[in-house]
Design an enzyme around this catalytic site. Structure first.
Site, PDB file in Angstrom:
ATOM      1  N   ASN A 181     128.906  86.137  49.594  1.00  0.00           N
ATOM      2  CA  ASN A 181     130.007  86.667  48.800  1.00  0.00           C
ATOM      3  C   ASN A 181     131.117  85.628  48.578  1.00  0.00           C
ATOM      4  O   ASN A 181     131.619  85.468  47.463  1.00  0.00           O
ATOM      5  CB  ASN A 181     130.557  87.909  49.511  1.00  0.00           C
ATOM      6  CG  ASN A 181     131.506  88.676  48.642  1.00  0.00           C
ATOM      7  OD1 ASN A 181     131.250  88.870  47.471  1.00  0.00           O
ATOM      8  ND2 ASN A 181     132.612  89.087  49.227  1.00  0.00           N
ATOM      9  N   ASP A 222     126.896  83.687  54.882  1.00  0.00           N
ATOM     10  CA  ASP A 222     126.338  84.913  55.442  1.00  0.00           C
ATOM     11  C   ASP A 222     125.877  85.797  54.278  1.00  0.00           C
ATOM     12  O   ASP A 222     124.741  85.660  53.808  1.00  0.00           O
ATOM     13  CB  ASP A 222     127.421  85.574  56.317  1.00  0.00           C
ATOM     14  CG  ASP A 222     126.951  86.847  56.985  1.00  0.00           C
ATOM     15  OD1 ASP A 222     125.766  87.200  56.843  1.00  0.00           O
ATOM     16  OD2 ASP A 222     127.769  87.503  57.654  1.00  0.00           O
TER      17      ASP A 222
HETATM   18  P1  IMP Z   1     130.024  85.348  53.439  1.00  0.00           P
HETATM   19  O1  IMP Z   1     131.081  85.561  52.402  1.00  0.00           O
HETATM   20  O2  IMP Z   1     129.503  86.678  53.954  1.00  0.00           O
HETATM   21  O3  IMP Z   1     128.914  84.428  53.017  1.00  0.00           O
HETATM   22  O4  IMP Z   1     130.737  84.774  54.698  1.00  0.00           O
HETATM   23  C1  IMP Z   1     131.195  83.524  54.727  1.00  0.00           C
HETATM   24  C2  IMP Z   1     132.330  83.333  55.708  1.00  0.00           C
HETATM   25  O5  IMP Z   1     132.333  84.315  56.742  1.00  0.00           O
HETATM   26  C3  IMP Z   1     132.150  82.017  56.396  1.00  0.00           C
HETATM   27  O6  IMP Z   1     132.824  81.028  55.696  1.00  0.00           O
HETATM   28  C4  IMP Z   1     132.756  82.269  57.751  1.00  0.00           C
HETATM   29  O7  IMP Z   1     134.140  81.993  57.695  1.00  0.00           O
HETATM   30  C5  IMP Z   1     132.542  83.729  58.000  1.00  0.00           C
HETATM   31  N1  IMP Z   1     131.332  83.944  58.833  1.00  0.00           N
HETATM   32  C6  IMP Z   1     130.110  84.331  58.425  1.00  0.00           C
HETATM   33  N2  IMP Z   1     129.244  84.404  59.442  1.00  0.00           N
HETATM   34  C7  IMP Z   1     129.952  84.046  60.542  1.00  0.00           C
HETATM   35  C8  IMP Z   1     129.595  83.888  61.928  1.00  0.00           C
HETATM   36  O8  IMP Z   1     128.444  84.095  62.371  1.00  0.00           O
HETATM   37  N3  IMP Z   1     130.597  83.468  62.754  1.00  0.00           N
HETATM   38  C9  IMP Z   1     131.856  83.223  62.318  1.00  0.00           C
HETATM   39  N4  IMP Z   1     132.230  83.340  61.043  1.00  0.00           N
HETATM   40  C10 IMP Z   1     131.276  83.750  60.158  1.00  0.00           C
END
Ligand code: IMP
Ligand code: MG
Length: 175
Positions: A106, A103
């Site tokens: 991070n 997403d």
């Molecule tokens: P980031 O650190 O923002 O890239 O988020 C990564 C983590 O957030 C992923 O490994 C998921 O566990 C969680 N995540 C991000 N987007 C979603 C979503 O749409 N549904 C459920 N979990 C999410």
């Protein structure tokens, strides 16, 4: 859970794409002399890694890491914490991180730093889902299953407040 959901990627589409990813990964690593380790980020990647590892035609080890995530919210935060570290030494190995969804980037940014400090021979990431959005941090993602819009999604291992992981397809949650 009271929210309704709408399927966006079917089980058949997932199966087909994982076979392609497995072939691509196999051909990229097949001539390497180093051992390969797939590192699944728990819990969201548990189904993806189980299917993907059976499509990678190279001997490899499997390990897992647990990184703190959203809690029960749907908004990302900058504090990524290790709840469970690797069980084995990855020094000198080809490490392929297996992630459910990227997403903000991070988590991958932080995990990359943590793994790099363990001195692997190589480090790459394979994510099932990649949200196409503008990111504050610049990250490189080596293998992506599907690019999706900025919806909150569930299924195929991915949860909303721990529910929906067992859905065989990917769905978006209608809030
Ligand atoms: P980031 O650190 O923002 O890239 O988020 C990564 C983590 O957030 C992923 O490994 C998921 O566990 C969680 N995540 C991000 N987007 C979603 C979503 O749409 N549904 C459920 N979990 C999410
Ligand atoms: Mg995750």
């Amino acid at each position: 859970m009271k929210n309704s959901i709408q399927m966006i990627i079917s089980a058949t589409q997932i199966r087909k794409r994982i076979i392609e990813l497995g072939q691509q990964i196999t051909s990229n690593y097949k001539n390497s002399q180093q051992n390969m380790v797939l590192v699944g980020l728990l819990k969201g990647s548990f189904i993806f890694i189980a299917d993907l590892c059976r499509c990678i035609n190279i001997e490899h080890e499997i390990d897992f890491m647990t990184i703190s995530s959203y809690g029960n919210n749907t908004v990302t935060n900058m504090n990524v914490k290790i709840l469970k570290d690797l069980n084995q030494d990855v020094c000198g190995k080809n490490v392929l991180i297996i992630e459910d969804i990227i997403d903000s980037g991070n988590t991958w940014f932080k995990v990359r730093e943590i793994i790099k400090s363990k001195k692997p021979h190589s480090l790459a990431i394979c994510t099932l889902l990649n949200k196409t959005k503008s990111r504050d941090i610049s990250i490189h993602i080596d293998y992506t299953g599907f690019y999706i819009s900025n919806d909150f999604v569930v299924g195929y291992g991915i949860d909303y407040a721990q529910y929906y992981r067992s859905l065989p397809y990917i769905a978006k949650v209608i809030f």
